[in-house]
Design a protein around this motif. Structure first.
Motif, PDB file in Angstrom:
ATOM      1  N   THR A  28       0.832  -1.203   0.000  1.00 39.52           N
ATOM      2  CA  THR A  28       0.000   0.000   0.000  1.00 39.52           C
ATOM      3  C   THR A  28       0.868   1.254   0.000  1.00 39.52           C
ATOM      4  OG1 THR A  28      -1.710  -1.192   1.209  1.00 39.52           O
ATOM      5  CG2 THR A  28      -1.861   1.197   1.200  1.00 39.52           C
ATOM      6  N   SER A  29       1.892   1.275   0.831  1.00 41.20           N
ATOM      7  CA  SER A  29       2.796   2.432   0.875  1.00 41.20           C
ATOM      8  C   SER A  29       3.476   2.632  -0.476  1.00 41.20           C
ATOM      9  CB  SER A  29       3.863   2.241   1.947  1.00 41.20           C
ATOM     10  OG  SER A  29       3.275   2.183   3.205  1.00 41.20           O
ATOM     11  N   TRP A  30       3.954   1.539  -1.046  1.00 44.20           N
ATOM     12  CA  TRP A  30       4.607   1.638  -2.348  1.00 44.20           C
ATOM     13  C   TRP A  30       3.623   2.136  -3.400  1.00 44.20           C
ATOM     14  CZ3 TRP A  30       3.840  -0.420  -7.155  1.00 44.20           C
ATOM     15  CH2 TRP A  30       4.860  -0.211  -8.061  1.00 44.20           C
ATOM     16  N   ALA A  31       2.385   1.650  -3.392  1.00 38.61           N
ATOM     17  CA  ALA A  31       1.375   2.067  -4.371  1.00 38.61           C
ATOM     18  C   ALA A  31       1.045   3.550  -4.223  1.00 38.61           C
ATOM     19  CB  ALA A  31       0.114   1.220  -4.222  1.00 38.61           C
ATOM     20  N   MET A  32       0.992   4.036  -2.996  1.00 36.89           N
ATOM     21  CA  MET A  32       0.716   5.463  -2.783  1.00 36.89           C
ATOM     22  C   MET A  32       1.870   6.324  -3.306  1.00 36.89           C
ATOM     23  SD  MET A  32      -2.285   5.654  -1.601  1.00 36.89           S
ATOM     24  CE  MET A  32      -2.350   7.335  -1.064  1.00 36.89           C
ATOM     25  N   ARG A  33       3.104   5.902  -3.030  1.00 34.53           N
ATOM     26  CA  ARG A  33       4.258   6.643  -3.564  1.00 34.53           C
ATOM     27  C   ARG A  33       4.253   6.618  -5.086  1.00 34.53           C
ATOM     28  NH1 ARG A  33       6.876   3.697   0.327  1.00 34.53           N
ATOM     29  NH2 ARG A  33       7.851   2.383  -1.252  1.00 34.53           N
ATOM     30  N   TRP A  34       3.970   5.449  -5.664  1.00 32.03           N
ATOM     31  CA  TRP A  34       3.928   5.306  -7.117  1.00 32.03           C
ATOM     32  C   TRP A  34       2.875   6.243  -7.706  1.00 32.03           C
ATOM     33  CZ3 TRP A  34       0.496   4.141 -10.926  1.00 32.03           C
ATOM     34  CH2 TRP A  34       1.022   3.782 -12.161  1.00 32.03           C
ATOM     35  N   THR A  35       1.708   6.285  -7.086  1.00 30.45           N
ATOM     36  CA  THR A  35       0.616   7.129  -7.581  1.00 30.45           C
ATOM     37  C   THR A  35       0.987   8.604  -7.494  1.00 30.45           C
ATOM     38  OG1 THR A  35      -0.976   5.453  -6.875  1.00 30.45           O
ATOM     39  CG2 THR A  35      -1.835   7.644  -7.315  1.00 30.45           C
ATOM     40  N   ARG A  36       1.587   9.008  -6.367  1.00 35.06           N
ATOM     41  CA  ARG A  36       2.009  10.415  -6.231  1.00 35.06           C
ATOM     42  C   ARG A  36       3.013  10.779  -7.310  1.00 35.06           C
ATOM     43  NH1 ARG A  36       2.169   9.620  -0.691  1.00 35.06           N
ATOM     44  NH2 ARG A  36       4.371   9.155  -0.814  1.00 35.06           N
ATOM     45  N   ARG A  37       4.002   9.920  -7.539  1.00 35.37           N
ATOM     46  CA  ARG A  37       5.010  10.202  -8.578  1.00 35.37           C
ATOM     47  C   ARG A  37       4.381  10.238  -9.956  1.00 35.37           C
ATOM     48  NH1 ARG A  37       9.020   5.976  -5.943  1.00 35.37           N
ATOM     49  NH2 ARG A  37       9.865   7.278  -4.287  1.00 35.37           N
ATOM     50  N   TRP A  38       3.427   9.348 -10.191  1.00 35.77           N
ATOM     51  CA  TRP A  38       2.752   9.324 -11.486  1.00 35.77           C
ATOM     52  C   TRP A  38       1.989  10.629 -11.720  1.00 35.77           C
ATOM     53  CZ3 TRP A  38      -2.692   8.297 -12.567  1.00 35.77           C
ATOM     54  CH2 TRP A  38      -2.938   8.162 -13.929  1.00 35.77           C
ATOM     55  N   PHE A  39       1.261  11.094 -10.700  1.00 34.52           N
ATOM     56  CA  PHE A  39       0.542  12.358 -10.841  1.00 34.52           C
ATOM     57  C   PHE A  39       1.505  13.519 -11.077  1.00 34.52           C
ATOM     58  CE2 PHE A  39      -3.269  10.455  -8.733  1.00 34.52           C
ATOM     59  CZ  PHE A  39      -4.157  10.736  -9.750  1.00 34.52           C
ATOM     60  N   ARG A  40       2.621  13.534 -10.347  1.00 33.07           N
ATOM     61  CA  ARG A  40       3.607  14.604 -10.564  1.00 33.07           C
ATOM     62  C   ARG A  40       4.174  14.550 -11.976  1.00 33.07           C
ATOM     63  NH1 ARG A  40       6.886  13.192  -5.769  1.00 33.07           N
ATOM     64  NH2 ARG A  40       5.423  13.530  -4.112  1.00 33.07           N
ATOM     65  N   GLN A  41       4.473  13.347 -12.447  1.00 36.05           N
ATOM     66  CA  GLN A  41       5.013  13.193 -13.806  1.00 36.05           C
ATOM     67  C   GLN A  41       4.007  13.679 -14.841  1.00 36.05           C
ATOM     68  OE1 GLN A  41       6.526   9.278 -14.677  1.00 36.05           O
ATOM     69  NE2 GLN A  41       5.928   9.451 -16.796  1.00 36.05           N
ATOM     70  N   GLU A  42       2.743  13.299 -14.674  1.00 31.28           N
ATOM     71  CA  GLU A  42       1.718  13.733 -15.630  1.00 31.28           C
ATOM     72  C   GLU A  42       1.506  15.242 -15.572  1.00 31.28           C
ATOM     73  OE1 GLU A  42       0.188  11.950 -18.066  1.00 31.28           O
ATOM     74  OE2 GLU A  42       1.650  10.454 -17.471  1.00 31.28           O
TER      75      GLU A  42
END
Length: 108
Positions: A28-42
């Motif tokens: 869950t922690s990894w998925a939240m970090r991944w999602t935050r980075r994805w939103f920043r990248q987009e």
């Protein structure tokens, strides 16, 4: 022979429960970090696209001759193509990492 309990009613080994909680928390922690980075990248990709559109609009407005405007717009194509290819490559890498991470995850 004693009938077995359904899965939802069986007692859970505390050690197994702790391992499951830890694994679920890590994922869950990894998925939240991944999602935050994805939103920043987009968001960064959208900012770059908007900046490129503003540049194209400035070129279009400043050029009185349509032929010159077309030439200048065509001159901007290599940079646009490179940026789009770079954005696509980033997305592919990000989703490949997601797929690999999810494939590694196994319940204890």
């Amino acid at each position: 022979m004693k009938p077995s309990l359904p899965m939802s009613r069986r007692p859970i080994d505390p050690g197994a429960r702790a391992r499951l909680d830890t694994a679920a928390h890590e994922l869950t922690s990894w998925a939240m970090r991944w999602t935050r980075r994805w939103f920043r990248q987009e968001a960064a990709a959208w900012r770059e696209h908007r900046a490129a559109l503003r540049e194209r609009w400035r070129v279009a407005v400043r050029t009185p001759d349509p032929a010159e405007m077309l030439r200048l717009q065509i001159d901007l194509l290599p940079a646009t193509t490179a940026r789009l290819a770079q954005d696509h490559a980033r997305r592919v890498r990000r989703f490949r990492r997601l797929r690999m991470r999810l494939a590694e995850f196994r319940l204890p």
